[in-house]
Enzyme design. Structure first.
Site, PDB file in Angstrom:
ATOM      1  N   ASP A  58      18.871  68.841  28.152  1.00  0.00           N
ATOM      2  CA  ASP A  58      19.625  68.762  26.904  1.00  0.00           C
ATOM      3  C   ASP A  58      19.315  69.928  25.976  1.00  0.00           C
ATOM      4  OD1 ASP A  58      20.937  66.474  27.661  1.00  0.00           O
ATOM      5  OD2 ASP A  58      19.593  65.110  26.595  1.00  0.00           O
ATOM      6  N   THR A 102      21.414  59.142  20.293  1.00  0.00           N
ATOM      7  CA  THR A 102      20.649  58.731  21.474  1.00  0.00           C
ATOM      8  C   THR A 102      19.448  59.639  21.718  1.00  0.00           C
ATOM      9  OG1 THR A 102      22.273  59.963  22.787  1.00  0.00           O
ATOM     10  CG2 THR A 102      22.537  57.569  22.663  1.00  0.00           C
ATOM     11  N   TYR A 120      16.217  61.719  19.210  1.00  0.00           N
ATOM     12  CA  TYR A 120      15.051  61.348  18.409  1.00  0.00           C
ATOM     13  C   TYR A 120      15.361  60.188  17.465  1.00  0.00           C
ATOM     14  CZ  TYR A 120      10.866  62.288  15.511  1.00  0.00           C
ATOM     15  OH  TYR A 120       9.681  62.203  14.826  1.00  0.00           O
TER      16      TYR A 120
END
Length: 290
Positions: free
Chosen positions: A73, A187, A189
């Site tokens: 990510d 979705t 931290y």
């Protein structure tokens, strides 16, 4: 179709996955170029094939139709700002552990074939404009796909943070900090800190306290046109650190404030696999599997 293949060399050893994707896309009729998503760290010895022609990402984006990122990510977030500013859609191939934002796994490269003829759909994701003001004057500006994270930067103390929305204080948080996230970042931290999971195509701002020392401190979901301001209380001599999409943190003092608003820019994420958002969260976040 001119497609950039941008692979994280620390995750894609020898760029093997990117080169396999390059072979598949060229065979399907696409024009491809290979780029690294960032400048490697000084002194690092990368496992790169000899005689491989690598282009500069910033030079190729203005001429590209699509960007395929190979990594986790973080690699996608790193590319999102520049790709969005050039109007280039992004497709992620997961080379990391979770890879929640990635559309494909490294074992699904055959699904790339339709890209060569431009056969794909995109989903728009809301972004945030993040501006730092000092004495009423802007001193820095950034663009976030996931979140702006405010942290105290020290285990030994507690941060006191004010969160305002359109000139109204909505929270004063005592704790480790606060996160202002997009639905895409819900979705990440924010979820780990107890915030809600929000469908990524939604339009809203999510304010999530981090390890608050107050029973009443809860995550808030604000409508998208709010102007959120995060600052230290007046007269407070402590400091905070701001990190946008996991980037390098900058130090904030009591004389500075950060304004966060919905950006006019939207990241376009390519969809190929047909998996729904709920299938993905159950698969990658350890949810219910029927």
């Amino acid at each position: 179709m001119r497609i950039i293949l941008s692979s994280n060399p620390y995750r894609d050893k020898g760029l093997r996955t990117a080169l396999e994707a390059d072979r598949i896309l060229r065979k399907a009729g696409a024009e491809t170029v290979l780029c690294l998503p960032f400048v490697p760290r000084k002194g690092d010895r990368l496992d790169l094939p000899r005689n491989l022609s690598l282009r500069q990402l910033e030079e190729e984006l203005p001429r590209a139709d699509l960007l395929v990122c190979f990594g986790g990510d973080g690699t996608i977030l790193h590319a999102a700002r520049d790709a969005t500013l050039h109007g280039v859609p992004i497709l992620g191939v997961n080379m990391g552990s979770v890879g929640f934002m990635a559309e494909l796994e490294r074992t699904e490269l055959s699904l790339l074939v339709p890209l060569a003829q431009g056969h794909f759909v995109t989903e728009e994701r809301m972004m945030l404009d993040v501006q730092v003001f000092r004495g009423g004057r802007p001193v820095s500006q950034d663009l976030a796909l996931n979140d702006a994270v405010f942290s105290k930067g020290s285990m030994a103390r507690v941060a006191e943070v004010e969160v305002w929305a359109d000139q109204t204080m909505v929270q004063r948080i005592m704790g480790d900090g606060v996160i202002v996230a997009t639905p895409t970042g819900s979705t990440a931290y924010s979820m780990s800190a107890g915030g809600p999971i929000v469908e990524p195509s939604s339009q809203c701002l999510i304010v999530t306290p981090v390890c608050a020392h107050q029973l009443a401190a809860r995550a808030l979901v604000l409508e998208p046109n709010r102007r959120v301001v995060v600052q230290l209380p007046r007269g407070n001599r402590k400091h905070l650190y701001l990190s946008v999409d996991g980037g390098k943190a900058i130090r904030l003092t009591g004389g500075e404030r950060v304004e966060i608003t919905r950006s006019r820019y939207k990241t376009q994420l390519v969809q190929l696999s047909g998996r729904s958002f709920y299938e993905i969260i159950n698969q990658k976040l350890g949810g219910y599997t029927p």
